[in-house]
Design an enzyme around this catalytic site. Structure first.
Site, PDB file in Angstrom:
ATOM      1  N   PHE A   1       0.937  -1.287  -0.205  1.00  0.00           N
ATOM      2  CA  PHE A   1      -0.090  -0.006  -0.022  1.00  0.00           C
ATOM      3  C   PHE A   1       0.975   1.429   0.118  1.00  0.00           C
ATOM      4  O   PHE A   1       1.647   1.500   0.990  1.00  0.00           O
ATOM      5  CB  PHE A   1      -1.155   0.070   1.117  1.00  0.00           C
ATOM      6  CG  PHE A   1      -1.966   1.170   1.150  1.00  0.00           C
ATOM      7  CD1 PHE A   1      -3.089   1.379   0.517  1.00  0.00           C
ATOM      8  CD2 PHE A   1      -1.549   2.330   1.845  1.00  0.00           C
ATOM      9  CE1 PHE A   1      -3.981   2.419   0.165  1.00  0.00           C
ATOM     10  CE2 PHE A   1      -2.410   3.611   1.472  1.00  0.00           C
ATOM     11  CZ  PHE A   1      -3.364   3.653   0.946  1.00  0.00           C
TER      12      PHE A   1
ATOM     13  N   ASP B   1       9.174   2.807   2.085  1.00  0.00           N
ATOM     14  CA  ASP B   1       8.164   3.833   2.295  1.00  0.00           C
ATOM     15  C   ASP B   1       7.782   3.531   3.933  1.00  0.00           C
ATOM     16  O   ASP B   1       7.354   2.499   4.321  1.00  0.00           O
ATOM     17  CB  ASP B   1       6.878   3.383   1.803  1.00  0.00           C
ATOM     18  CG  ASP B   1       5.497   3.879   1.998  1.00  0.00           C
ATOM     19  OD1 ASP B   1       5.653   4.759   2.869  1.00  0.00           O
ATOM     20  OD2 ASP B   1       4.499   3.891   1.105  1.00  0.00           O
TER      21      ASP B   1
ATOM     22  N   LYS C   1       2.362  11.326   7.414  1.00  0.00           N
ATOM     23  CA  LYS C   1       1.512  11.035   8.540  1.00  0.00           C
ATOM     24  C   LYS C   1       2.039  11.756   9.731  1.00  0.00           C
ATOM     25  O   LYS C   1       1.983  12.961   9.820  1.00  0.00           O
ATOM     26  CB  LYS C   1       1.505   9.520   8.557  1.00  0.00           C
ATOM     27  CG  LYS C   1       0.454   8.981   7.552  1.00  0.00           C
ATOM     28  CD  LYS C   1       0.028   7.609   7.735  1.00  0.00           C
ATOM     29  CE  LYS C   1      -0.911   7.394   6.625  1.00  0.00           C
ATOM     30  NZ  LYS C   1      -0.768   6.205   5.785  1.00  0.00           N
TER      31      LYS C   1
END
Ligand SMILES: *Cc1c(COP(=O)(O)O)cnc(C)c1O
Length: 402
Positions: A142, A227, A256
């Site tokens: 993802f 990531d 985030k």
């Protein structure tokens, strides 16, 4: 003006796109690990906005940095310099032992940025023939929702109906270093992966996998892109998850929690050999590197370190995992995780994770299911031992009801 939860829900359904299916709770306030609904009911946030609020809700020092900067200067665009950008760069680079940083806003934009840098590097530095560069990715990945990023998703819901897709990606199984070596060709620009696959259900690769990937990338002149948008900034009990295997990626993506949940801020961390391929005009973003984002991020990083949140993630993560693993219930098939990035895998016979999340909500815990049988548990990193014990107790009770 609608004010009850039912009215507000109706408004959302009436006017909004239905690309999410939230739990039945209407939140209005947050503080630390807690959030409150419109009726004043308190819940423990066990999702932390997918690890965007690692520092806890409405952290007072980040709030102060935000309001101070917002009343002075918010956006200049990169057409002009601003007096926060250099400070942000240096503090971020020092903390992460990077030498070049490129700021963006959302996580998906950081991913896109890294893919562009890797392709440019392949042509300019590695000498790959024009338009031949390939990027290796993992099944179950993802990395966000933009078209190029979903082009290499292996999740049907993310892809179906959105083609044609961006070419130039090759998928291998996650956690398999031999598959990586077999997939590398002279045209390979980069290998992109999550150190732990979050959305896939907190999938931890075998020990040594990241070290093998690092060694293979070095041996074959391939950029390693990690990531860390979800795993980074303390979530796994270290600043970056790569530290668990003592490696350094060529391009590291963070987002985030980089703003503590106040504002979308992401960044690509790298070194001169990779990032040096970009020249003025080749990439950018109106909001990327704006002074408000920089001021908020600087404080978000400062409190993460100064207030011991990374260490607390390791300590409370172990306590929470151990406690969950001790739940004596056949419904629990496995508890796995690192730091406060945790998943409880339910037995398929138990009836699915969503109904459990609904019952946990009634018991005062907000959790999110991933796939059918997995519950992800990732509270803010400021959680204390008493609250961890309370959560374990709630979990035990709810599962016993099943
Ligand atoms: C959330 C996430 C993204 C995308 O970030 P957005 O800010 O939603 O675009 C990318 N990669 C990982 C691992 C993520 O968890």
């Amino acid at each position: 003006m609608p004010t009850t939860a039912a009215e507000l829900l109706h408004q959302e359904a009436r006017y909004g796109a239905s690309n999410y299916k939230p739990l039945d709770v209407m939140l209005t306030r947050g503080e630390g690990v807690w959030v409150w609904d419109l009726d004043g009911r308190r819940y423990l946030d066990c999702l932390s906005a997918y690890s965007a609020v690692n520092q806890g809700h409405c952290h007072p020092r980040i709030l102060q940095a935000l309001t101070e900067q917002a009343s002075r200067l918010t956006l200049t665009s990169r057409a002009f310099h601003n007096d926060q950008l250099g400070l942000f760069y240096e503090e971020l680079c020092t903390l992460t032992r990077s030498t070049r940083v490129l700021p963006m806003n959302s996580g998906a934009e950081a991913v896109e940025t890294a893919l562009k840098v890797a392709r440019k590097w392949a042509y300019q530095v590695k000498g790959v023939a024009p338009d031949r560069a390939e990027i290796i990715v993992c099944a179950g990945n993802f990395h966000g929702r933009t078209l190029s990023v979903v082009s290499f998703s292996t999740d049907d819901a993310s892809r179906d109906g959105f083609g044609p897709f961006t070419p130039g990606f090759r998928t291998i199984p996650y956690g398999d270093a031999d598959a990586l070596e077999a997939a590398i060709t002279p045209d390979t620009a980069a290998f992109l992966l999550e150190p732990i696959q979050g959305e896939a259900g907190v999938i931890i690769p075998p020990d040594g996998y990241l070290r093998s990937a690092r060694a293979l990338c070095t041996a074959y002149d391939v950029l390693l892109i990690l990531d860390e948008i979800q795993t980074g900034l303390g979530r796994t009990g270290r600043l970056l998850a790569e530290e668990h295997e003592g490696i350094e990626a060529d391009l590291t993506l963070i987002g985030k929690a980089l703003s503590g949940g106040f504002y979308p801020v992401s960044a690509v961390l790298s070194h001169e050999a990779a990032m040096g391929v970009l020249r003025p005009g080749e990439h950018g973003s109106t909001f990327g590197g704006n002074p408000l984002a920089c001021a908020v991020s600087r404080m978000a990083l400062k409190v993460l370190v100064e207030e011991g949140m990374i260490e607390n993630s390791a300590v409370q993560g172990r306590r929470l995992r151990d406690g969950l693993a001790r739940i004596n219930n056949d419904a629990v098939r496995e508890v796995r995780g690192r730091g406060l990035m945790i998943a409880v895998e339910l037995d398929p016979a138990y009836g699915g994770a969503r109904p459990v999340c609904e019952r946990l909500r009634e018991a005062g815990l907000l959790c999110k299911e991933t796939h059918t049988h997995t519950i992800r548990i990732a509270p803010p990193l400021v959680i204390d031992a008493d609250t961890v014990d309370w959560a374990i107790d709630r979990f035990t009770t709810v599962l016993a009801q099943g």
